[in-house]
Design a protein around this motif. Structure first.
Motif, short mmCIF file in Angstrom:
data_model
loop_
_atom_site.label_atom_id
_atom_site.label_comp_id
_atom_site.label_asym_id
_atom_site.label_seq_id
_atom_site.Cartn_x
_atom_site.Cartn_y
_atom_site.Cartn_z
N ASP A 83 0.87 -1.18 0.00
CA ASP A 83 0.00 0.00 0.00
C ASP A 83 0.91 1.24 0.00
OD1 ASP A 83 -1.73 2.05 0.70
OD2 ASP A 83 -2.52 1.06 2.49
N THR A 84 1.26 1.72 -1.20
CA THR A 84 2.28 2.77 -1.27
C THR A 84 1.81 4.07 -0.61
OG1 THR A 84 1.58 3.48 -3.48
CG2 THR A 84 3.32 1.81 -3.36
N GLY A 85 0.50 4.35 -0.68
CA GLY A 85 -0.03 5.56 -0.05
C GLY A 85 0.20 5.54 1.46
N ALA A 86 0.10 4.34 2.06
CA ALA A 86 0.28 4.22 3.51
C ALA A 86 1.71 4.60 3.90
CB ALA A 86 -0.03 2.80 3.96
N MET A 87 2.67 4.39 2.99
CA MET A 87 4.06 4.73 3.31
C MET A 87 4.24 6.25 3.35
SD MET A 87 5.90 1.71 1.12
CE MET A 87 7.56 1.88 1.77
N TYR A 88 3.60 6.96 2.39
CA TYR A 88 3.66 8.43 2.44
C TYR A 88 2.90 8.95 3.67
CZ TYR A 88 5.71 8.11 -2.14
OH TYR A 88 6.56 7.80 -3.18
N ARG A 89 1.83 8.27 4.01
CA ARG A 89 1.07 8.66 5.21
C ARG A 89 1.93 8.47 6.46
NH1 ARG A 89 -4.63 8.76 4.91
NH2 ARG A 89 -5.33 8.71 2.76
N ALA A 90 2.73 7.39 6.48
CA ALA A 90 3.59 7.11 7.63
C ALA A 90 4.64 8.21 7.79
CB ALA A 90 4.27 5.75 7.46
N VAL B 199 3.77 16.46 1.79
CA VAL B 199 4.94 15.63 2.12
C VAL B 199 5.31 14.73 0.93
CG1 VAL B 199 5.76 13.76 3.65
CG2 VAL B 199 4.44 15.67 4.61
N SER B 200 4.29 14.14 0.30
CA SER B 200 4.56 13.19 -0.79
C SER B 200 4.97 13.89 -2.08
CB SER B 200 3.34 12.30 -1.04
OG SER B 200 2.28 13.06 -1.57
N ALA B 201 4.82 15.21 -2.13
CA ALA B 201 5.21 15.93 -3.36
C ALA B 201 6.71 16.20 -3.41
CB ALA B 201 4.44 17.25 -3.45
N VAL C 186 11.78 12.96 -0.91
CA VAL C 186 11.03 12.02 -0.05
C VAL C 186 10.64 10.82 -0.91
CG1 VAL C 186 8.86 11.67 1.21
CG2 VAL C 186 10.16 13.79 1.52
N ARG C 187 10.17 11.10 -2.12
CA ARG C 187 9.74 10.03 -3.02
C ARG C 187 10.91 9.07 -3.32
NH1 ARG C 187 4.70 11.08 -4.50
NH2 ARG C 187 4.65 9.24 -5.80
N GLU C 188 12.08 9.68 -3.49
CA GLU C 188 13.27 8.87 -3.80
C GLU C 188 13.49 7.80 -2.70
OE1 GLU C 188 16.56 11.51 -5.50
OE2 GLU C 188 17.34 10.83 -3.55
N GLY D 204 -0.88 2.14 -6.15
CA GLY D 204 -0.53 3.55 -6.01
C GLY D 204 -0.32 4.18 -7.36
N ARG D 205 -0.41 5.50 -7.36
CA ARG D 205 -0.48 6.24 -8.61
C ARG D 205 0.77 6.14 -9.50
NH1 ARG D 205 -1.72 11.84 -6.33
NH2 ARG D 205 -3.21 10.48 -5.29
N ASP D 206 1.93 5.85 -8.91
CA ASP D 206 3.12 5.79 -9.76
C ASP D 206 3.68 4.37 -9.84
OD1 ASP D 206 3.91 5.60 -7.17
OD2 ASP D 206 5.58 7.00 -7.32
N THR D 207 2.92 3.39 -9.36
CA THR D 207 3.48 2.03 -9.30
C THR D 207 3.66 1.42 -10.69
OG1 THR D 207 1.26 1.19 -8.94
CG2 THR D 207 2.63 1.45 -6.99
N THR E 206 -1.69 16.87 -13.39
CA THR E 206 -0.82 17.95 -13.86
C THR E 206 0.36 18.21 -12.93
OG1 THR E 206 -2.26 19.54 -12.74
CG2 THR E 206 -2.64 19.20 -15.10
N ARG E 207 0.45 17.48 -11.78
CA ARG E 207 1.55 17.81 -10.89
C ARG E 207 2.88 17.36 -11.48
NH1 ARG E 207 1.13 13.91 -5.65
NH2 ARG E 207 2.34 12.20 -6.54
N LEU E 208 3.94 18.04 -11.03
CA LEU E 208 5.26 17.86 -11.64
C LEU E 208 5.82 16.45 -11.43
CD1 LEU E 208 6.95 19.77 -13.22
CD2 LEU E 208 8.09 20.47 -11.12
O1 DC Z 1 -3.81 6.55 -1.62
P1 DC Z 1 -3.72 7.34 -0.32
O2 DC Z 1 -4.88 8.26 -0.05
O3 DC Z 1 -3.41 6.48 0.87
O4 DC Z 1 -2.46 8.28 -0.55
C1 DC Z 1 -1.97 9.16 0.43
C2 DC Z 1 -1.19 10.30 -0.20
O5 DC Z 1 0.02 9.85 -0.79
C3 DC Z 1 -1.95 11.06 -1.28
O6 DC Z 1 -1.66 12.45 -1.12
C4 DC Z 1 -1.37 10.54 -2.55
C5 DC Z 1 0.06 10.21 -2.17
N1 DC Z 1 0.60 9.06 -2.91
C6 DC Z 1 1.64 9.30 -3.79
O7 DC Z 1 2.04 10.45 -3.97
N2 DC Z 1 2.19 8.25 -4.46
C7 DC Z 1 1.75 6.99 -4.27
N3 DC Z 1 2.31 5.97 -4.92
C8 DC Z 1 0.67 6.74 -3.37
C9 DC Z 1 0.13 7.82 -2.71
#
Ligand code: DC
Length: 217
Positions: A30-37, A95-97, A101-103, A123-126, A177-179
């Protein structure tokens, strides 16, 4: 085997991905949960969500993993339900932008996947950035009105469907549209339209595709 699942907010990604992982006996990533963490640690430490340096330091300091049920663990301790709080929700997108952090988070996602025998990554970039070579990629889709209907039902506020629809359309625009890591459909992803289908039906149709792919070797 790595199965990567992407799609717009409200397409049912998380329910379906979790169900598919369970049916296959795979780890649910659950990649979103990692950014949430990471966002939770930003809150707890009093760091500034807008500071890329501070956010990255926290992403590096804390060990993120998943338990057998696919729940996020932070330094071996469950991050649920705290990672779903409203305060986390408010800052997680900032935070996730941060690219740095993404790296760190993406590197961790790859390491987790390399240790598991099978992974369903959601997740959106998987399908594009994290696992461009995934065995199978799915793009879950649903019409904006169907997505708004589901979200309103889930929240127990059917009367707010129109407001939720307006918010989804706004988020779709921001997401695509985000970078960094915008929502993009990978050209090799199988598109699954989920309008009018239950999550169980969607999971079944995906399982058929997974089995067909596995049979091809
Ligand atoms: O899917 P979610 O609501 O748990 O995602 C939490 C946040 O993390 C949301 O702002 C989108 C971001 N996110 C991301 O940037 N890349 C991912 N692979 C997954 C989530």
């Amino acid at each position: 085997m790595i199965i990567a699942i992407d799609g717009p907010a409200g397409a049912g990604k998380s329910t379906v991905s979790r169900g598919l992982a369970k049916a296959l006996g795979f780890l649910f990533l659950d990649t979103g949960a990692m950014y949430r963490a990471v966002a939770l640690k930003v809150l707890e430490s009093g760091a500034d969500p807008k500071s890329e340096v501070q956010c990255r330091a926290l992403a590096e300091r804390h060990r993120l993993s998943f338990d057998a049920a696919g729940r996020i663990q932070i330094d071996g301790v469950s991050g649920e339900p705290d990672v779903r709080s409203k305060r986390v929700e408010e800052i997680v997108s900032a935070v996730s932008a941060h690219p740095r952090v993404r790296e760190v988070v993406v590197a961790r996602q790859k390491a987790i996947a390399s240790e598991a025998h099978g992974v369903v990554a959601e997740g959106r970039d998987t399908t594009t950035v994290v696992f461009p070579d995934a065995t199978l990629k799915f793009f879950l889709n649903a019409s904006p009105s169907e997505r708004a209907r589901r979200k309103a039902l889930e929240a127990g506020t059917p009367e707010l469907q129109d407001a939720i629809l307006a918010d989804l359309v706004r988020r779709d625009g921001l997401d695509s549209t985000r970078l960094h890591s915008p929502l993009m459909r990978s050209p090799d992803a199988l598109v699954v339209e989920t309008d009018g289908k239950t999550s169980e039906q969607v999971i079944q149709s995906m399982l058929e595709r997974v089995r067909a792919r596995a049979a091809r070797g």
